[in-house]
Design a protein around this motif. Structure first.
Motif, PDB file in Angstrom:
ATOM      1  N   ASP A 214       0.850  -1.188   0.000  1.00  0.00           N
ATOM      2  CA  ASP A 214       0.000   0.000   0.000  1.00  0.00           C
ATOM      3  C   ASP A 214       0.888   1.242   0.000  1.00  0.00           C
ATOM      4  O   ASP A 214       2.103   1.148  -0.139  1.00  0.00           O
ATOM      5  CB  ASP A 214      -0.924   0.001   1.222  1.00  0.00           C
ATOM      6  N   THR A 215       0.261   2.396   0.187  1.00  0.00           N
ATOM      7  CA  THR A 215       1.005   3.652   0.247  1.00  0.00           C
ATOM      8  C   THR A 215       1.640   3.809   1.630  1.00  0.00           C
ATOM      9  O   THR A 215       1.205   3.175   2.604  1.00  0.00           O
ATOM     10  CB  THR A 215       0.076   4.840  -0.009  1.00  0.00           C
ATOM     11  N   SER A 216       2.647   4.669   1.728  1.00  0.00           N
ATOM     12  CA  SER A 216       3.316   4.899   3.015  1.00  0.00           C
ATOM     13  C   SER A 216       2.333   5.351   4.084  1.00  0.00           C
ATOM     14  O   SER A 216       2.372   4.891   5.225  1.00  0.00           O
ATOM     15  CB  SER A 216       4.425   5.936   2.844  1.00  0.00           C
ATOM     16  N   ASP A 217       1.437   6.257   3.718  1.00  0.00           N
ATOM     17  CA  ASP A 217       0.483   6.805   4.677  1.00  0.00           C
ATOM     18  C   ASP A 217      -0.405   5.708   5.248  1.00  0.00           C
ATOM     19  O   ASP A 217      -0.610   5.615   6.461  1.00  0.00           O
ATOM     20  CB  ASP A 217      -0.362   7.882   3.990  1.00  0.00           C
ATOM     21  N   ARG A 218      -0.918   4.851   4.395  1.00  0.00           N
ATOM     22  CA  ARG A 218      -1.806   3.786   4.864  1.00  0.00           C
ATOM     23  C   ARG A 218      -1.050   2.717   5.648  1.00  0.00           C
ATOM     24  O   ARG A 218      -1.562   2.160   6.618  1.00  0.00           O
ATOM     25  CB  ARG A 218      -2.530   3.161   3.676  1.00  0.00           C
ATOM     26  N   LEU A 219       0.168   2.434   5.224  1.00  0.00           N
ATOM     27  CA  LEU A 219       0.965   1.447   5.947  1.00  0.00           C
ATOM     28  C   LEU A 219       1.284   1.923   7.364  1.00  0.00           C
ATOM     29  O   LEU A 219       1.213   1.147   8.323  1.00  0.00           O
ATOM     30  CB  LEU A 219       2.258   1.158   5.193  1.00  0.00           C
ATOM     31  N   LEU A 220       1.622   3.192   7.506  1.00  0.00           N
ATOM     32  CA  LEU A 220       1.914   3.725   8.834  1.00  0.00           C
ATOM     33  C   LEU A 220       0.669   3.708   9.712  1.00  0.00           C
ATOM     34  O   LEU A 220       0.754   3.479  10.925  1.00  0.00           O
ATOM     35  CB  LEU A 220       2.478   5.141   8.724  1.00  0.00           C
TER      36      LEU A 220
END
Length: 307
Positions: A137-143
């Protein structure tokens, strides 16, 4: 009125959540009661208790049987998550008690997939009984998933977070970006290209404000060019590859580690454009102050050694 969180936590029971799942799957109080080895009056009473606890009706009676309403579907989604988490808990405990195995959940951005795949191969050589879940996924969603405890380790960019100091980051890996296209693209045989020749082309790009998108926007801006109009936006590796394979007129910038397999197998070609901008490095990230499981520590060591 919706009850308080403390009220819900003290009154809801795991068996009640299991009943909701059975009701949704079977559509009948009678069938759900049989599946859970309880009486039908007992199942009816339990459903009434759940709806009383939550302050809402969750199922509607229809000609097809019981069907969850909007609130019911919301509750069911979390009931299934809790049920799955409990199964994962048992699986991980069993692995620890047996001295091997366990469970690990890992997240990665597109460009780090090859790095993660290599790392997981080495990890499973050491721990073949390990169950692994991988989320791309994207960095934002992974975090966000890392914050929730849904992921143990992620490979992404912490700069997208409003609180990057909430994480421990190890090793920064710089991506090499390349321009790729269908082998039948009109410019596939070119010996040299500049961005101006591609400004009017149709592009597949990352969504707005993502690091890869920002890198490409900077490339156009520094060349004095407008960013392409009407691009197709996606963060999915498979969607990008599929679009490029389907439409010979499309272009995309991808990490070389990801594009290499498609290029080497003739599915895509690398176009001779020298990109001046460099993407922001990605990192191996864990939650600060949270101790990793044994498999998690081993994976982090594998991903960070010699890099």
């Amino acid at each position: 009125m919706l009850p308080s969180l403390s009220s819900m936590a003290s009154r809801l029971r795991l068996r009640q959540l299991r009943l909701l799942i059975c009701l949704d799957e079977l559509g009948s109080i009678h069938k759900a009661a049989d599946a859970m080895s309880i009486t039908q009056p007992g199942a009816t009473k339990a459903l009434n208790e759940i709806e009383s606890t939550l302050g809402a009706v969750l199922f509607e009676r229809t000609s097809k049987g019981l069907e969850a309403n909007d609130l019911g579907r919301c509750v069911l989604r979390y009931a299934r998550l809790i049920n799955t988490d409990l199964a994962h808990l048992r699986e991980e405990m069993l692995g620890i008690m047996q001295g091997h195995g366990g469970r690990l959940s890992v997240g990665t951005i597109m460009g780090a997939v090859p790095m993660l795949v290599e790392g997981l191969a080495r990890l499973r050589e050491e721990q073949p009984d390990l169950s692994v879940t991988v989320v791309e996924d994207t960095s934002d969603r992974l975090l966000s998933l890392l914050d929730q405890g849904r992921l143990d380790v992620v490979i992404c960019r912490t700069s997208v977070s409003r609180r990057p100091d909430a994480y421990d980051s190890r090793v920064r890996h710089q991506e090499r970006l390349v321009l790729v296209a269908n082998p039948e693209h009109a410019l596939a045989g070119s010996e040299q290209l500049d961005l101006a020749q591609l400004a009017d082309s149709r592009w597949v790009v990352f969504p707005v404000n993502m690091p890869m998108r920002l890198t490409l926007e900077r490339e156009f801006r520094e060349a004095g060019l407008n960013f392409p109009q009407y691009p197709i936006e996606t963060s999915s590796t498979f969607t990008t590859l599929s679009l490029l394979r389907q439409d010979p007129g499309l272009l995309a910038v991808m990490p070389w580690d990801v594009a290499r397999v498609a290029v080497e197998h003739g599915m895509l070609v690398q176009l001779p454009l020298q990109l001046r901008s460099r993407s922001e490095p990605y990192e191996v990230v864990t939650r600060r102050g949270v101790e990793l499981s044994g498999p998690g520590r081993v994976l982090v060591d594998i991903l960070t050694i010699d890099r």
